[in-house]
Design an enzyme around this catalytic site. Structure first.
Site, mmCIF file in Angstrom:
data_model
loop_
_atom_site.group_PDB
_atom_site.id
_atom_site.type_symbol
_atom_site.label_atom_id
_atom_site.label_comp_id
_atom_site.label_asym_id
_atom_site.label_seq_id
_atom_site.Cartn_x
_atom_site.Cartn_y
_atom_site.Cartn_z
ATOM 1 N N GLY A 64 -63.021 -36.214 -21.443
ATOM 2 C CA GLY A 64 -61.661 -36.057 -21.938
ATOM 3 C C GLY A 64 -61.257 -36.940 -23.098
ATOM 4 O O GLY A 64 -60.164 -36.779 -23.644
ATOM 5 N N ARG B 205 -66.287 -33.468 -26.018
ATOM 6 C CA ARG B 205 -65.683 -33.513 -27.348
ATOM 7 C C ARG B 205 -65.980 -34.811 -28.097
ATOM 8 O O ARG B 205 -66.310 -34.795 -29.284
ATOM 9 C CB ARG B 205 -64.159 -33.361 -27.196
ATOM 10 N N TYR C 69 -55.169 -23.250 -29.349
ATOM 11 C CA TYR C 69 -54.573 -24.527 -28.932
ATOM 12 C C TYR C 69 -53.557 -25.046 -29.937
ATOM 13 O O TYR C 69 -53.157 -26.210 -29.834
ATOM 14 C CB TYR C 69 -55.663 -25.600 -28.797
ATOM 15 N N CYS D 32 -58.441 -8.674 -38.233
ATOM 16 C CA CYS D 32 -57.184 -7.934 -38.159
ATOM 17 C C CYS D 32 -56.302 -8.447 -37.035
ATOM 18 O O CYS D 32 -56.096 -7.769 -36.015
ATOM 19 C CB CYS D 32 -57.481 -6.456 -37.973
ATOM 20 N N GLU D 33 -55.808 -9.657 -37.164
ATOM 21 C CA GLU D 33 -54.914 -10.286 -36.191
ATOM 22 C C GLU D 33 -54.047 -11.275 -36.951
ATOM 23 O O GLU D 33 -54.571 -12.059 -37.754
ATOM 24 C CB GLU D 33 -55.714 -11.118 -35.162
ATOM 25 N N TYR E 11 -66.140 -27.355 -29.087
ATOM 26 C CA TYR E 11 -65.353 -26.157 -28.777
ATOM 27 C C TYR E 11 -65.175 -25.279 -30.022
ATOM 28 O O TYR E 11 -64.137 -24.658 -30.226
ATOM 29 C CB TYR E 11 -64.011 -26.545 -28.130
HETATM 30 C C1 LIG Z 1 -64.656 -29.911 -20.029
HETATM 31 C C2 LIG Z 1 -65.116 -30.922 -19.062
HETATM 32 C C3 LIG Z 1 -65.622 -32.151 -19.507
HETATM 33 C C4 LIG Z 1 -65.658 -32.530 -20.977
HETATM 34 O O1 LIG Z 1 -64.387 -32.655 -21.513
HETATM 35 P P1 LIG Z 1 -64.193 -33.282 -22.973
HETATM 36 O O2 LIG Z 1 -62.731 -33.293 -23.173
HETATM 37 O O3 LIG Z 1 -64.893 -32.394 -23.922
HETATM 38 O O4 LIG Z 1 -64.773 -34.654 -22.935
HETATM 39 C C5 LIG Z 1 -66.072 -33.056 -18.580
HETATM 40 N N1 LIG Z 1 -66.022 -32.781 -17.245
HETATM 41 C C6 LIG Z 1 -65.548 -31.614 -16.775
HETATM 42 C C7 LIG Z 1 -65.538 -31.357 -15.315
HETATM 43 C C8 LIG Z 1 -65.090 -30.649 -17.654
HETATM 44 O O5 LIG Z 1 -64.593 -29.497 -17.191
#
Ligand SMILES: *Cc1c(COP(=O)(O)O)cnc(C)c1O
Length: 423
Positions: free
Chosen positions: A240, A277, A317, A345-346, A374
């Site tokens: 995350g 990410r 997003y 076409c959107e 992503y």
């Molecule tokens: C998507 C996900 C991640 C990675 O998330 P990032 O934001 O890309 O670091 C890690 N663990 C789980 C369970 C996920 O679903």
């Protein structure tokens, strides 16, 4: 400094390779990943984890290209996967099965079976129903499945609604208030072996507070679970961590690790991190060519050959990606207000809106920054646009790590039903 920078001739380079050189050989659009930036991202984690009993399982879903997965695998990464397809990628890249964690809110019995047959090291279970299913599947195979339960600590990750996962109203994990019951069930099921607890509270987190709050809550739970007699040896903290798209100030990995060290001090758990990410996002760009420029009354449309099917983040997003020309702009600073859009076409087909960019014309290349996560993984072939190819640069070398399929290849996978064939 970014590995994507203008050289002395004003050409944008990825490490030591001009994007124009790649465009001439590969055509546009294409994704371009810097191996050096991927390694540097990995090194930040390796440095930050020194002295911690911790490991990194790279979250494949951010960018599952085999070359990227192998690069991290060779550096010592495990894998966090959410499907059997991703498991096959991790294995194909040489990652040991015991270093693979299977996450996801809806794993099918056939997928659990495949994971257990492959000897996957940990399954993060997200519901009581999944505990029962996994127990049954493990029983059929005559094995014990090592599990954690992913708990939902109900914290607000302060991120976009579509990438927050740790609130009560999200579908993910077991509500932390119900976790003790779920663990009690797991302990009763003979083919499961509880090894720890897992969390993952969202994506593109810029603040550390949500991690602090979530870890504190899960820590309290771990104490209770141990008092209930469960063996909690592993704490999977999830991923995350955010990156820079515009002017975000994400925490350093060192600061994150300091927080984790403090909050888990004395807990006696092996820690797992599942960054996606953060390891790949800034290491990749999307390169497109301007097809034409269409002046409008209120603003100009710059129509490029990359579209929402190649990079859906802006429209899905409301994500903001920096876009720069692949040739250093003239120093006079002149700009025009424009939308950078694709040919699909959107109305939702845009890469950026209301940007002040240097004047562009047909044939110019533009580079979309922070597209390594992503991006390619979410690409589709909508409008029968071939899946966008991917290129990896390492120093002065580059290689196509996923070629652009030909239209013939795309059509050849489809079938006309026999009753429609001419007699
Ligand atoms: C998507 C996900 C991640 C990675 O998330 P990032 O934001 O890309 O670091 C890690 N663990 C789980 C369970 C996920 O679903």
């Amino acid at each position: 400094m970014s590995v994507f920078a203008y050289n002395a001739n004003g050409e944008m380079q990825a490490e030591g390779v001009a994007l124009e050189t790649i465009a001439q050989q590969v055509g546009t659009p294409f994704y371009c990943y810097s191996a050096g930036a991927l390694r540097a991202g990995w090194q930040e984690f390796a440095d930050g984890m020194k002295g911690l009993n911790a490991s990194v399982c790279y979250a494949l879903k951010a960018n599952s290209n085999l070359a990227v997965v192998k690069l991290f695998g060779d550096l010592g990464a495990g894998a966090d996967i959410v499907s059997v397809g991703e498991m096959r990628r991790a294995l194909a890249a040489g990652i040991a099965p015991r270093r693979i964690i299977f996450s996801g809110v809806g794993k099918k019995p056939s997928e659990l079976m495949a994971a257990l047959e492959a000897g996957i090291g940990q399954i993060n279970v997200e519901s009581s129903a999944e505990l029962e299913t996994l127990n049954a599947v493990a029983g059929q195979l005559g094995v014990k499945a090592a599990i954690t339960i992913r708990v939902n600590p109900d914290v607000d990750a302060g991120t976009h609604a579509k990438i927050t996962t740790g609130r009560k109203e999200n579908k993910f994990g077991v509500d932390i208030d119900l976790a003790r019951d779920a663990y009690a069930l797991a302990a009763r099921l003979p083919n499961l072996e509880v090894v720890g607890v897992a969390m993952h509270i969202g994506s593109q987190l810029i603040a550390l507070d949500p991690y602090r709050d979530a870890i504190a809550k899960v820590r309290g739970l771990i104490t209770q679970l141990r008092a209930d007699g469960h063996r909690i040896e592993r704490f999977d903290i999830g991923g995350g961590l955010g990156i820079v798209y515009a002017d975000e100030k994400p925490p350093s990995i060192a600061a994150f690790m300091q927080l984790v060290t403090k909050e888990t001090d004395g807990l006696g758990c092996a820690l797992t991190f599942e960054p996606g990410r953060r390891l790949v996002g800034e290491a990749g760009v999307l390169v497109a060519e301007v097809i034409l420029v269409k002046p409008g009354v209120s603003k100009t449309f710059v129509i490029v050959d990359a579209a929402m099917n190649d990079l859906i983040r802006p429209t899905l997003y409301e994500a903001w990606h920096d876009i720069v020309p692949a040739r250093r702009p003239r120093p006079d600073g002149a700009t025009i207000r424009c939308d950078i859009v694709g040919p699909v076409c959107e109305s939702g087909d845009y890469l950026a809106q209301n940007r002040d960019l240097p004047p562009l014309s047909a044939g110019d290349l533009v580079m979309v920054r922070s597209a390594g996560a992503y991006g390619a993984v979410m690409a589709s072939s909508y409008n029968t646009r071939p899946l966008v190819p991917e290129v990896m640069v390492d120093g002065t070398r580059f290689a196509v790590v996923r070629p652009r399929p030909s239209i013939d290849e795309m059509l050849s996978s489809e079938r006309i039903p026999p009753w429609m064939e001419p007699a």
